[in-house]
Design a protein around this motif. Structure first.
Motif, PDB file in Angstrom:
ATOM      1  N   SER A  53       0.532  -0.871  -0.057  1.00  0.00           N
ATOM      2  CA  SER A  53       0.369  -0.190  -0.194  1.00  0.00           C
ATOM      3  C   SER A  53       0.609   0.980   0.358  1.00  0.00           C
ATOM      4  O   SER A  53       1.966   1.098   0.256  1.00  0.00           O
ATOM      5  CB  SER A  53      -0.926   0.116   1.308  1.00  0.00           C
ATOM      6  OG  SER A  53       0.149  -0.211   2.576  1.00  0.00           O
ATOM      7  N   LYS A  54       0.333   2.738  -0.431  1.00  0.00           N
ATOM      8  CA  LYS A  54       1.403   3.704  -0.388  1.00  0.00           C
ATOM      9  C   LYS A  54       1.313   3.521   1.538  1.00  0.00           C
ATOM     10  O   LYS A  54       1.296   3.535   2.500  1.00  0.00           O
ATOM     11  CB  LYS A  54       0.137   5.289  -0.481  1.00  0.00           C
ATOM     12  CG  LYS A  54      -0.566   5.058  -2.238  1.00  0.00           C
ATOM     13  CD  LYS A  54      -1.116   5.742  -2.418  1.00  0.00           C
ATOM     14  CE  LYS A  54      -2.062   6.160  -2.065  1.00  0.00           C
ATOM     15  NZ  LYS A  54      -2.710   7.876  -2.487  1.00  0.00           N
ATOM     16  N   SER A  56       2.327   5.978   2.974  1.00  0.00           N
ATOM     17  CA  SER A  56       0.739   6.930   3.905  1.00  0.00           C
ATOM     18  C   SER A  56      -0.719   6.846   4.024  1.00  0.00           C
ATOM     19  O   SER A  56      -1.038   6.753   5.792  1.00  0.00           O
ATOM     20  CB  SER A  56       0.356   8.867   2.355  1.00  0.00           C
ATOM     21  OG  SER A  56      -0.441   8.050   2.220  1.00  0.00           O
ATOM     22  N   THR A  57      -1.049   5.849   3.260  1.00  0.00           N
ATOM     23  CA  THR A  57      -2.104   4.361   3.867  1.00  0.00           C
ATOM     24  C   THR A  57      -1.387   4.072   5.555  1.00  0.00           C
ATOM     25  O   THR A  57      -1.953   3.885   6.478  1.00  0.00           O
ATOM     26  CB  THR A  57      -2.096   3.911   3.071  1.00  0.00           C
ATOM     27  OG1 THR A  57      -2.662   3.964   1.560  1.00  0.00           O
ATOM     28  CG2 THR A  57      -3.061   2.935   3.168  1.00  0.00           C
ATOM     29  N   TRP A  58      -0.294   3.555   4.977  1.00  0.00           N
ATOM     30  CA  TRP A  58       0.319   2.745   6.135  1.00  0.00           C
ATOM     31  C   TRP A  58       0.654   3.616   7.107  1.00  0.00           C
ATOM     32  O   TRP A  58       0.067   3.066   8.403  1.00  0.00           O
ATOM     33  CB  TRP A  58       1.787   1.626   6.219  1.00  0.00           C
ATOM     34  CG  TRP A  58       2.479   1.039   6.724  1.00  0.00           C
ATOM     35  CD1 TRP A  58       2.252  -0.681   7.540  1.00  0.00           C
ATOM     36  CD2 TRP A  58       3.721   1.347   7.131  1.00  0.00           C
ATOM     37  NE1 TRP A  58       3.212  -0.735   7.910  1.00  0.00           N
ATOM     38  CE2 TRP A  58       4.414   0.503   7.929  1.00  0.00           C
ATOM     39  CE3 TRP A  58       4.360   3.075   7.273  1.00  0.00           C
ATOM     40  CZ2 TRP A  58       5.193   0.475   8.908  1.00  0.00           C
ATOM     41  CZ3 TRP A  58       4.931   3.416   8.192  1.00  0.00           C
ATOM     42  CH2 TRP A  58       6.168   1.862   8.403  1.00  0.00           C
ATOM     43  N   TYR A  60      -0.781   6.145   8.721  1.00  0.00           N
ATOM     44  CA  TYR A  60      -2.542   6.654   8.568  1.00  0.00           C
ATOM     45  C   TYR A  60      -2.700   5.369   9.822  1.00  0.00           C
ATOM     46  O   TYR A  60      -2.838   5.805  11.154  1.00  0.00           O
ATOM     47  CB  TYR A  60      -3.107   6.561   8.050  1.00  0.00           C
ATOM     48  CG  TYR A  60      -3.622   8.715   7.242  1.00  0.00           C
ATOM     49  CD1 TYR A  60      -3.982   9.035   8.139  1.00  0.00           C
ATOM     50  CD2 TYR A  60      -3.671   8.449   5.952  1.00  0.00           C
ATOM     51  CE1 TYR A  60      -4.928  10.306   8.131  1.00  0.00           C
ATOM     52  CE2 TYR A  60      -3.424   9.850   6.299  1.00  0.00           C
ATOM     53  CZ  TYR A  60      -4.395  10.459   6.341  1.00  0.00           C
ATOM     54  OH  TYR A  60      -4.225  11.915   5.978  1.00  0.00           O
ATOM     55  N   ARG A  61      -2.801   3.792   9.878  1.00  0.00           N
ATOM     56  CA  ARG A  61      -3.576   2.686  10.232  1.00  0.00           C
ATOM     57  C   ARG A  61      -2.232   2.535  11.486  1.00  0.00           C
ATOM     58  O   ARG A  61      -2.476   2.985  12.727  1.00  0.00           O
ATOM     59  CB  ARG A  61      -3.016   1.362   8.824  1.00  0.00           C
ATOM     60  CG  ARG A  61      -3.483  -0.055  10.015  1.00  0.00           C
ATOM     61  CD  ARG A  61      -3.331  -0.635   9.768  1.00  0.00           C
ATOM     62  NE  ARG A  61      -3.305  -0.772   8.057  1.00  0.00           N
ATOM     63  CZ  ARG A  61      -2.810  -1.357   6.689  1.00  0.00           C
ATOM     64  NH1 ARG A  61      -1.558  -1.562   7.827  1.00  0.00           N
ATOM     65  NH2 ARG A  61      -2.880  -0.721   5.402  1.00  0.00           N
ATOM     66  N   LEU A 118      -9.292  10.868   7.704  1.00  0.00           N
ATOM     67  CA  LEU A 118      -9.080  10.352   6.479  1.00  0.00           C
ATOM     68  C   LEU A 118      -9.818  10.670   4.980  1.00  0.00           C
ATOM     69  O   LEU A 118      -9.267  11.146   4.048  1.00  0.00           O
ATOM     70  CB  LEU A 118      -9.232   8.450   5.994  1.00  0.00           C
ATOM     71  CG  LEU A 118      -8.107   8.028   7.764  1.00  0.00           C
ATOM     72  CD1 LEU A 118      -8.659   6.461   7.693  1.00  0.00           C
ATOM     73  CD2 LEU A 118      -6.880   8.090   7.632  1.00  0.00           C
ATOM     74  N   LEU A 123      -8.331  10.030   1.173  1.00  0.00           N
ATOM     75  CA  LEU A 123      -8.171   9.046   0.645  1.00  0.00           C
ATOM     76  C   LEU A 123      -9.590   8.162   0.091  1.00  0.00           C
ATOM     77  O   LEU A 123     -10.402   8.912   0.709  1.00  0.00           O
ATOM     78  CB  LEU A 123      -8.545   8.420   2.080  1.00  0.00           C
ATOM     79  CG  LEU A 123      -6.246   8.225   2.464  1.00  0.00           C
ATOM     80  CD1 LEU A 123      -5.950   9.637   1.934  1.00  0.00           C
ATOM     81  CD2 LEU A 123      -5.974   7.579   3.528  1.00  0.00           C
ATOM     82  N   GLU A 127      -9.326   3.072   0.430  1.00  0.00           N
ATOM     83  CA  GLU A 127      -8.331   3.882   1.068  1.00  0.00           C
ATOM     84  C   GLU A 127      -8.390   2.964   2.609  1.00  0.00           C
ATOM     85  O   GLU A 127      -8.103   2.543   4.068  1.00  0.00           O
ATOM     86  CB  GLU A 127      -7.247   4.479   0.815  1.00  0.00           C
ATOM     87  CG  GLU A 127      -6.290   4.508  -0.376  1.00  0.00           C
ATOM     88  CD  GLU A 127      -6.215   5.847  -1.440  1.00  0.00           C
ATOM     89  OE1 GLU A 127      -5.007   5.768  -1.333  1.00  0.00           O
ATOM     90  OE2 GLU A 127      -6.831   7.006  -0.790  1.00  0.00           O
ATOM     91  N   GLU A 130      -9.437  -0.312   4.110  1.00  0.00           N
ATOM     92  CA  GLU A 130      -7.932  -0.365   4.168  1.00  0.00           C
ATOM     93  C   GLU A 130      -7.446  -0.536   5.448  1.00  0.00           C
ATOM     94  O   GLU A 130      -6.936  -1.078   6.257  1.00  0.00           O
ATOM     95  CB  GLU A 130      -7.100  -0.681   2.669  1.00  0.00           C
ATOM     96  CG  GLU A 130      -5.693  -1.424   3.045  1.00  0.00           C
ATOM     97  CD  GLU A 130      -5.234  -0.859   2.196  1.00  0.00           C
ATOM     98  OE1 GLU A 130      -3.939  -1.269   2.337  1.00  0.00           O
ATOM     99  OE2 GLU A 130      -5.518  -0.794   0.887  1.00  0.00           O
ATOM    100  N   ILE A 131      -7.514   1.213   5.600  1.00  0.00           N
ATOM    101  CA  ILE A 131      -7.152   1.268   6.605  1.00  0.00           C
ATOM    102  C   ILE A 131      -7.569   1.012   8.070  1.00  0.00           C
ATOM    103  O   ILE A 131      -6.762   0.649   9.416  1.00  0.00           O
ATOM    104  CB  ILE A 131      -7.101   3.264   6.845  1.00  0.00           C
ATOM    105  CG1 ILE A 131      -5.960   3.517   6.024  1.00  0.00           C
ATOM    106  CG2 ILE A 131      -5.780   3.680   8.557  1.00  0.00           C
ATOM    107  CD1 ILE A 131      -5.814   3.980   5.883  1.00  0.00           C
TER     108      ILE A 131
END
Length: 155
Positions: A53-54, A56-58, A60-61, A118, A123, A127, A130-131
Motif C-alpha cells: 500500500s502507499k 501514507s496509508t500504512w 495512517y493505520r 482520512l 483518501l 483506502e 483498508e486502514i
C-alpha cells in the motif's frame, strides 16, 4: 526500508501526524508526546512495511492506532503554565471556519474522528476501508452520518 528512507518518508508525510495529534490532543506538550510516540511506533513497524500500500496509508493505520491506544491510557493530570504558546510560531493562523471545523471534529467519537480525518485527506473509500478495517460501504454510511453531525455543529 533503511533509516534514511524512513526519515525522508516521515518528513514528507509529517503533516498527517500533526493533524492526528491536533485531533486527539489539546495541549502542545501532549501533541508533541503523541507525535514522538507515533514516530517510534512507525519506526518499530518499518521492517513490516512491504510497499503493498502507499506509505501514507500504512502511516495512517499505525498513527491512528497509536493515537487511539494512547488516548485510552489513564494518565495523571499534568498542568502547564498558561504563558506557553499553543502553536509553534512558524505555523500559519487558521481561518475561523477551519478552527470551527476543528472544534467540531474534536466532539466526534474517536473512530469517527479517524474516518473523517482520512476522508479530509482525500483518501478513497477503499483506502479508508483498508486502514480502518471496515467495508467500503460502511465507510460511506459512516461518513454520511458524520457529515450530518458536523453540519449541525458548525451551522
Amino acid at each position: 526500508m533503511d533509516e534514511l528512507q524512513f526519515i525522508q518518508q516521515i518528513d514528507q508525510h509529517q503533516h498527517i501526524l500533526h493533524k492526528i495529534c491536533r485531533l486527539y490532543r489539546d495541549s502542545k506538550e501532549d501533541r508533541e508526546d503523541l507525535f514522538q510516540e507515533m514516530v517510534l511506533q512507525l519506526w518499530k513497524a518499518a521492517p513490516s512495511f512491504e510497499g503493498r500500500s502507499k506509505f501514507s496509508t500504512w502511516m495512517y493505520r499505525i498513527a491512528l492506532s497509536t493515537a487511539l491506544l494512547d488516548f485510552r491510557k489513564k494518565r495523571p493530570p499534568v498542568f502547564y503554565p498558561e504563558i506557553l504558546p499553543d502553536r509553534p510560531e512558524h505555523q500559519p493562523e487558521q481561518s475561523m471556519e477551519a478552527e470551527q471545523l476543528m472544534e467540531a471534529l474534536k466532539k466526534l467519537e474517536d473512530a469517527d474522528k479517524a474516518l473523517i480525518t482520512l476522508y479530509l485527506e482525500d483518501l478513497s473509500y477503499q483506502e479508508i476501508a483498508e486502514i480502518t478495517g471496515i467495508s467500503e460501504n460502511y465507510v460511506g454510511v459512516k461518513l454520511n452520518r458524520i457529515k450530518v453531525k458536523l453540519q449541525k455543529w458548525t451551522s
